[in-house]
Each structure stands twice: as C-alpha cells, then as structure tokens.
Scaffold this active site. Structure first.
Site, PDB file in Angstrom:
ATOM      1  N   ARG A 151      28.179  40.411  34.549  1.00  0.00           N
ATOM      2  CA  ARG A 151      26.737  40.346  34.796  1.00  0.00           C
ATOM      3  C   ARG A 151      26.439  39.440  35.981  1.00  0.00           C
ATOM      4  O   ARG A 151      26.429  38.215  35.836  1.00  0.00           O
ATOM      5  CB  ARG A 151      26.013  39.771  33.569  1.00  0.00           C
ATOM      6  CG  ARG A 151      26.003  40.694  32.388  1.00  0.00           C
ATOM      7  CD  ARG A 151      25.288  40.057  31.213  1.00  0.00           C
ATOM      8  NE  ARG A 151      25.314  40.956  30.070  1.00  0.00           N
ATOM      9  CZ  ARG A 151      24.455  41.944  29.892  1.00  0.00           C
ATOM     10  NH1 ARG A 151      23.479  42.152  30.756  1.00  0.00           N
ATOM     11  NH2 ARG A 151      24.561  42.736  28.831  1.00  0.00           N
ATOM     12  N   LYS A 204      43.289  40.802  49.353  1.00  0.00           N
ATOM     13  CA  LYS A 204      42.076  41.550  49.714  1.00  0.00           C
ATOM     14  C   LYS A 204      42.446  42.284  50.995  1.00  0.00           C
ATOM     15  O   LYS A 204      42.390  41.704  52.095  1.00  0.00           O
ATOM     16  CB  LYS A 204      40.912  40.576  49.933  1.00  0.00           C
ATOM     17  CG  LYS A 204      39.625  41.241  50.419  1.00  0.00           C
ATOM     18  CD  LYS A 204      38.779  41.778  49.292  1.00  0.00           C
ATOM     19  CE  LYS A 204      37.496  42.427  49.837  1.00  0.00           C
ATOM     20  NZ  LYS A 204      36.603  42.884  48.758  1.00  0.00           N
ATOM     21  N   THR A 243      35.585  40.217  42.686  1.00  0.00           N
ATOM     22  CA  THR A 243      36.225  38.943  43.021  1.00  0.00           C
ATOM     23  C   THR A 243      36.070  37.962  41.862  1.00  0.00           C
ATOM     24  O   THR A 243      37.016  37.235  41.515  1.00  0.00           O
ATOM     25  CB  THR A 243      35.609  38.351  44.305  1.00  0.00           C
ATOM     26  OG1 THR A 243      35.586  39.362  45.312  1.00  0.00           O
ATOM     27  CG2 THR A 243      36.416  37.173  44.800  1.00  0.00           C
ATOM     28  N   GLY A 279      39.957  45.895  45.966  1.00  0.00           N
ATOM     29  CA  GLY A 279      39.459  46.874  46.929  1.00  0.00           C
ATOM     30  C   GLY A 279      38.222  46.364  47.637  1.00  0.00           C
ATOM     31  O   GLY A 279      37.859  45.191  47.549  1.00  0.00           O
ATOM     32  N   ALA A 280      37.560  47.240  48.367  1.00  0.00           N
ATOM     33  CA  ALA A 280      36.256  46.915  48.962  1.00  0.00           C
ATOM     34  C   ALA A 280      35.292  47.953  48.407  1.00  0.00           C
ATOM     35  O   ALA A 280      35.603  49.148  48.390  1.00  0.00           O
ATOM     36  CB  ALA A 280      36.320  46.998  50.479  1.00  0.00           C
TER      37      ALA A 280
HETATM   38  N1  LIG Z   1      29.578  36.890  34.853  1.00  0.00           N
HETATM   39  C1  LIG Z   1      28.976  36.457  35.963  1.00  0.00           C
HETATM   40  N2  LIG Z   1      28.213  35.352  35.950  1.00  0.00           N
HETATM   41  C2  LIG Z   1      27.604  34.896  37.062  1.00  0.00           C
HETATM   42  N3  LIG Z   1      27.703  35.472  38.266  1.00  0.00           N
HETATM   43  C3  LIG Z   1      28.462  36.585  38.347  1.00  0.00           C
HETATM   44  C4  LIG Z   1      29.123  37.132  37.213  1.00  0.00           C
HETATM   45  N4  LIG Z   1      29.779  38.248  37.616  1.00  0.00           N
HETATM   46  C5  LIG Z   1      29.547  38.389  38.925  1.00  0.00           C
HETATM   47  N5  LIG Z   1      28.761  37.392  39.382  1.00  0.00           N
HETATM   48  C6  LIG Z   1      28.239  37.161  40.732  1.00  0.00           C
HETATM   49  O1  LIG Z   1      27.869  38.391  41.299  1.00  0.00           O
HETATM   50  C7  LIG Z   1      28.063  38.364  42.702  1.00  0.00           C
HETATM   51  C8  LIG Z   1      28.931  39.521  43.114  1.00  0.00           C
HETATM   52  O2  LIG Z   1      30.224  39.328  42.554  1.00  0.00           O
HETATM   53  P1  LIG Z   1      31.537  39.533  43.415  1.00  0.00           P
HETATM   54  O3  LIG Z   1      31.433  38.842  44.734  1.00  0.00           O
HETATM   55  O4  LIG Z   1      32.684  39.193  42.542  1.00  0.00           O
HETATM   56  O5  LIG Z   1      31.412  41.119  43.629  1.00  0.00           O
HETATM   57  P2  LIG Z   1      32.446  42.084  44.345  1.00  0.00           P
HETATM   58  O6  LIG Z   1      32.490  43.334  43.549  1.00  0.00           O
HETATM   59  O7  LIG Z   1      33.723  41.364  44.562  1.00  0.00           O
HETATM   60  O8  LIG Z   1      31.705  42.355  45.740  1.00  0.00           O
HETATM   61  P3  LIG Z   1      32.347  42.934  47.123  1.00  0.00           P
HETATM   62  O9  LIG Z   1      32.169  44.421  47.023  1.00  0.00           O
HETATM   63  O10 LIG Z   1      31.483  42.293  48.164  1.00  0.00           O
HETATM   64  O11 LIG Z   1      33.775  42.490  47.172  1.00  0.00           O
HETATM   65  C9  LIG Z   1      28.705  37.011  43.034  1.00  0.00           C
HETATM   66  O12 LIG Z   1      27.714  36.118  43.462  1.00  0.00           O
HETATM   67  C10 LIG Z   1      29.292  36.596  41.686  1.00  0.00           C
HETATM   68  O13 LIG Z   1      29.419  35.205  41.556  1.00  0.00           O
HETATM   69 MG   LIG Z   2      34.660  40.937  46.295  1.00  0.00          MG
END
Ligand SMILES: Nc1ncnc2c1ncn2[C@@H]1O[C@H](COP(=O)(O)OP(=O)(O)OP(=O)(O)O)[C@@H](O)[C@H]1O
Ligand SMILES: [Mg+2]
Length: 229
Positions: free
Chosen positions: A168, A37, A16, A108-109
């Site tokens: 990260r 989504k 996301t 995706g999820a």
């Molecule tokens: N470069 C970054 N700097 C700071 N925080 C980050 C960074 N990349 C990801 N995050 C944080 O990591 C966490 C997980 O990211 P995100 O929600 O985008 O994962 P996701 O893959 O979409 O998860 P899901 O499988 O639940 O959809 C979030 O809190 C997001 O803000």
């Molecule tokens: Mg997500």
C-alpha cells in the site's frame, strides 16, 4: 543459483519497497544476497536502495548497469540519449552477481510489457534470466484485473509465477479490498505471498517483512528450476 524477478502491475506500486524488505529478511536468515536494477529511468535511486538493502558493496556497474534521465520506458529513455539497452550485457551482469550470492533479486521497470529495447519487452528479460516472478500489486480497486493480466502475460511466455505480494503506497482503504486476494489466488491459480500495510516510517521495514511476508515460502519458491522449454 536462486533468485526472483520482481515485477508489478504498474510503475510506482512498490517493487523496490518489497524487494528491500525481502532482501533484508533474507540477510537476517544468514543468506548472502545480491540485487539488480537492470535499467533505471528518471529520478529514481532504486539501484542504490537495493544495493544498500543487500548490506554488501555490490559493483554498481553490475547492480545498475543502465541509467537514463527521462522518466520513460527504458527503450524510450535510452533512445532519447541515442543509446540502446543491451540485454546480453544485463544477462552477463546478472550471472556475475548471482554466481556470488545465495539469492539474487532483479527489479524490472514498470510492469511486464514495458519496452526495454527494440523488439524486447521487460518480460523477455525475465524469461532470458530464467527467474520466477514475484508480482507486486496494489491492494486497492482495479488490482484484480491488473494482476490477472500480468499473470496471463507471464504464463503465455512460460514464465513461472511464484506469487503475488500486495502493498500500500497510500493508506486509503476501499470497501471491496478484502475480497481481492482470494479473487486473485483462485482466478489466477497462484499464491498470495504477503500483504504489507501502509507504513509511515521506512525504519519499520524489517518488522514488516517478518509480520506480513511469507518470507520462508518466498525463499523456497525462488529456487530457480529448469525452464519448461
Ligand atoms: N507498504 C508501504 N508503506 C508505505 N509506503 C509504501 C509501501 N509500499 C510502497 N510504498 C511507497 O510507494 C512508493 C512507490 O514504491 P516503489 O518505489 O517501491 O515502487 P516501484 O514499483 O519500485 O516503482 P518504479 O516503477 O518507479 O520502480 C514509494 O514511495 C514507497 O515507499
Ligand atoms: Mg522501483
């Protein structure tokens, strides 16, 4: 009709986060964007975050058609509510959104082999939508194996892998990390399309995309091409 399916090597890696950065970069380039989504489980609000990043009032019934309470795979979370995810409904919603956008990003999820519905994995949805994949990966130890596994699963199903973007979620750095992008690019025969540093302020998202994502390359790779078969 252009777009990409954003997957990751695991849940919580940054799909996301990266999708929102990319959407906003596309908006800055004057593109009309849409996002989706298809199925959200648990506490998340990915659908709302994606919609906000498009800067448009997308219909939530199209942009996030399914939402289930328990934090599990879509198949399991739907079953817990005696429901089933209908891939036809997701496909129709995608086409409705994509018909009215220059670029449509679908998140995706979890990762590619997460169950979506009986007999259907997330990767099957990506194939059904005909979208190239953007793979979001951790920068840290373990990422080479997880990313190469993801690439292999995609290619086995004739999906086009546009490339890999590192992010990260935490700011710990391991000694091995500098070699990971090259290992993935060469063994996975793919493009590395960006590497986002850890940031503490989400307001930095716009700057991050411009500095650390190859936005124009990504947009070019998101042009939907005819399926190989
Ligand atoms: N470069 C970054 N700097 C700071 N925080 C980050 C960074 N990349 C990801 N995050 C944080 O990591 C966490 C997980 O990211 P995100 O929600 O985008 O994962 P996701 O893959 O979409 O998860 P899901 O499988 O639940 O959809 C979030 O809190 C997001 O803000
Ligand atoms: Mg997500």
């Amino acid at each position: 009709m252009n777009g990409a399916f954003i997957t990751a090597t695991d849940t919580g890696v940054g799909k996301t986060f990266v999708a929102c950065a990319l959407l906003r970069a596309a908006v800055r380039r004057g593109l009309r964007v849409a996002a989706m989504k298809p199925c959200e489980t648990g506490e998340g609000d990915d659908g709302e975050r994606l919609i906000a990043a498009t800067g448009r009032a997308l219909d939530p019934n199209l942009a996030r058609p399914y939402r289930f309470a328990i934090p599990a795979s879509p198949e399991a979370a739907a079953a817990a509510e005696h429901a089933t995810v209908d891939v036809d409904r997701i496909t129709s919603a995608f086409h409705a959104l994509a018909a009215d956008a220059d670029l449509t990003i679908v998140e995706g999820a979890g990762g590619l082999l997460v169950p979506l519905a009986p007999g259907v994995l997330m990767v099957d949805l990506a194939a059904r939508l005909g979208l190239p994949l953007l793979i979001v990966a951790r920068a840290s130890l373990g990422t080479v194996n997880h990313t190469l596994l993801t690439i292999e699963a995609a290619r086995r199903r004739d999906l086009r892998v546009a490339g890999v973007i590192f992010t990260r979620a935490s700011d710990s750095h391991g000694a091995d990390e500098a070699t990971n992008p090259l290992a993935i690019a060469t063994h996975g025969k793919t493009h590395i399309l960006g590497a986002l540093p850890h940031v503490t302020d989400a307001a930095q998202l716009d700057e991050l995309a411009e500095r650390f994502l190859l936005v124009d390359d990504i947009l070019k790779l998101c042009q939907i091409q005819p399926r190989a078969r």
